[in-house]
Write an enzyme that holds these catalytic residues in place. Structure first.
Site, PDB file in Angstrom:
ATOM      1  N   ILE A  28       0.873  -1.176   0.000  1.00  0.00           N
ATOM      2  CA  ILE A  28       0.000   0.000   0.000  1.00  0.00           C
ATOM      3  C   ILE A  28       0.906   1.220   0.000  1.00  0.00           C
ATOM      4  CG2 ILE A  28      -0.174   0.100   2.530  1.00  0.00           C
ATOM      5  CD1 ILE A  28      -3.088   1.056   2.135  1.00  0.00           C
ATOM      6  N   VAL A  43       4.969  -1.222   2.721  1.00  0.00           N
ATOM      7  CA  VAL A  43       4.475   0.129   2.502  1.00  0.00           C
ATOM      8  C   VAL A  43       5.343   0.763   1.423  1.00  0.00           C
ATOM      9  CG1 VAL A  43       3.871   2.330   3.533  1.00  0.00           C
ATOM     10  CG2 VAL A  43       3.768   0.249   4.913  1.00  0.00           C
ATOM     11  N   LYS A  44       4.695   1.392   0.455  1.00  0.00           N
ATOM     12  CA  LYS A  44       5.417   2.005  -0.661  1.00  0.00           C
ATOM     13  C   LYS A  44       5.884   3.408  -0.291  1.00  0.00           C
ATOM     14  CE  LYS A  44       2.839  -0.050  -4.549  1.00  0.00           C
ATOM     15  NZ  LYS A  44       2.050   0.346  -5.742  1.00  0.00           N
ATOM     16  N   ILE A  45       7.180   3.661  -0.506  1.00  0.00           N
ATOM     17  CA  ILE A  45       7.757   4.994  -0.343  1.00  0.00           C
ATOM     18  C   ILE A  45       8.480   5.343  -1.645  1.00  0.00           C
ATOM     19  CG2 ILE A  45       9.363   6.462   0.931  1.00  0.00           C
ATOM     20  CD1 ILE A  45       9.071   4.661   3.331  1.00  0.00           C
TER      21      ILE A  45
END
Length: 376
Positions: A108, A139-141
């Protein structure tokens, strides 16, 4: 009859779906992809999410509840998305357990409005991680200048990270450094590193889209047929060349002394992930960015249409290290004709952030429209 998607797994590449859609979850399509096609992960996509809300009813019931609670568009999106992500994580959990944390992840993304805000990014990453509460979450960064320090801190705190919007090899080296540094920091303080996972997501097709446009402009500007032919021969080559050269850097880094010191403690390689792998130019083979980037310790995240196309007519071979000399020569020739790698990749990352912002704005607008329709 062999299944090309299953053959990818045999060569060390994992297939992830670039689509989380509640309709697919309810229909059983997602489970079928796991059981029959060897799907091993999934990533969210705000554009596809917007389409699912706008053109279907799968989210209506939960949306009505959230509207009644007075939630705004962003809160509605996050609640819907996190509900889906938890379900996907649970469906993928047997893969995660069977591979001992090597695969079976769902991603996400943090808000693109935070792409230049390190502390804001970290706060949202931690909130998603604790709220969703699944070990196989990533988690997408984005790999922006503000994103890279957030990536390092999040990994050091034990959060799995999918690093996005990577276009250049220089940027890749920065995010690989963030990963290795985070593992070293955890190991130095006696913390476990054997379940920390990360992927480095290269956006592939966009490199060709921009490079081909620049080549077209130069073809129109030159009069000599020989020069036009030289420029034409470079079309559709930059993206694959870039990814193949990046894979060489991956191999170098994760066979080197730093990783050798981490490996006995259970450290995992940070796999390259090929994103944006649907073919945008109809003149190119529709599975081009799958067939030409197959190799060990990689992930290819595909939209459903690309998965279906590859199942139907994909050709499988160990291709990630093909034509490396040609790859270097192609990027050098592009520079010779005035298309400079650093400028192209910098522009692509800046545009990528803006495109994600546009996608989120359209998504929130879609949710507001749906809210009005449901309240009538």
């Amino acid at each position: 009859m062999t299944n090309p998607l299953r053959e990818l797994e045999a060569l060390g590449q994992s297939v992830w779906l670039d689509d989380i859609d509640r309709g697919h979850l309810r229909s059983g399509l997602f489970e079928r992809l796991i059981n029959e096609e060897g799907l091993r992960g999934a990533t969210g996509n705000p554009t596809i999410f917007e389409h699912a809300i706008d053109h279907g009813t799968a989210y209506d019931e939960q949306m009505r509840q959230l509207i009644a609670q007075g939630k705004d568009a962003q809160a509605i999106y996050e609640t819907l998305a996190m509900t889906d992500v938890r379900q996907v994580a649970d469906l993928l959990r047997p893969i995660y357990d069977r591979t001992e944390g090597q695969d079976g992840f769902v991603s996400i993304e943090v808000s693109p409005y935070l792409a230049q805000d390190t502390e804001g990014t970290l706060a949202e990453v931690r909130r998603f991680w604790h709220t969703i509460d699944r070990p196989n979450l990533m988690v997408k960064i984005p790999s922006t200048p503000a994103g890279v320090p957030a990536i390092r801190q999040a990994l050091a705190s034990g959060i799995n990270i999918n690093i996005t919007l990577i276009f250049s090899i220089e940027n890749y080296l920065q995010v690989a450094e963030a990963y290795l540094g985070a593992l070293e920091e955890r190991m130095a303080t006696g913390k476990d590193i054997n379940r920390i996972a990360s992927v480095a997501s290269f956006f592939v097709s966009r490199v060709d889209v921009l490079t081909d446009k620049l080549l077209e402009d130069r073809i129109k500007a030159v009069g000599e047929a020989a020069q036009q032919q030289k420029l034409k021969a470079l079309e559709g080559k930059a993206a694959i060349a870039n990814a193949r050269l990046a894979y060489q850097e991956f191999k170098r880094l994760f066979s080197g002394p730093r990783f050798a010191a981490l490996s006995p403690r259970g450290a995992r390689v940070q796999r390259p992930l090929w994103a944006s792998t649907s073919t945008k130019n109809p003149a190119y083979r529709d599975v081009l960015y799958v067939e030409e980037l197959i190799g060990p310790d990689t992930v290819n995240t595909m939209p459903l249409t690309t998965i279906e196309s590859f199942h139907e007519h994909g050709r499988v071979r160990l291709s990630i290290e093909d034509q490396l000399r040609e790859a270097k020569a192609q990027l050098a020739t592009l520079a010779d004709v005035g298309i400079h790698y650093d400028q192209v990749t910098r522009q692509l990352q800046e545009e990528g952030v803006h495109k994600f912002i546009d996608s989120f704005q359209k998504l929130f607008h879609c949710i507001d429209n749906k809210r009005q329709a449901l309240q009538q």
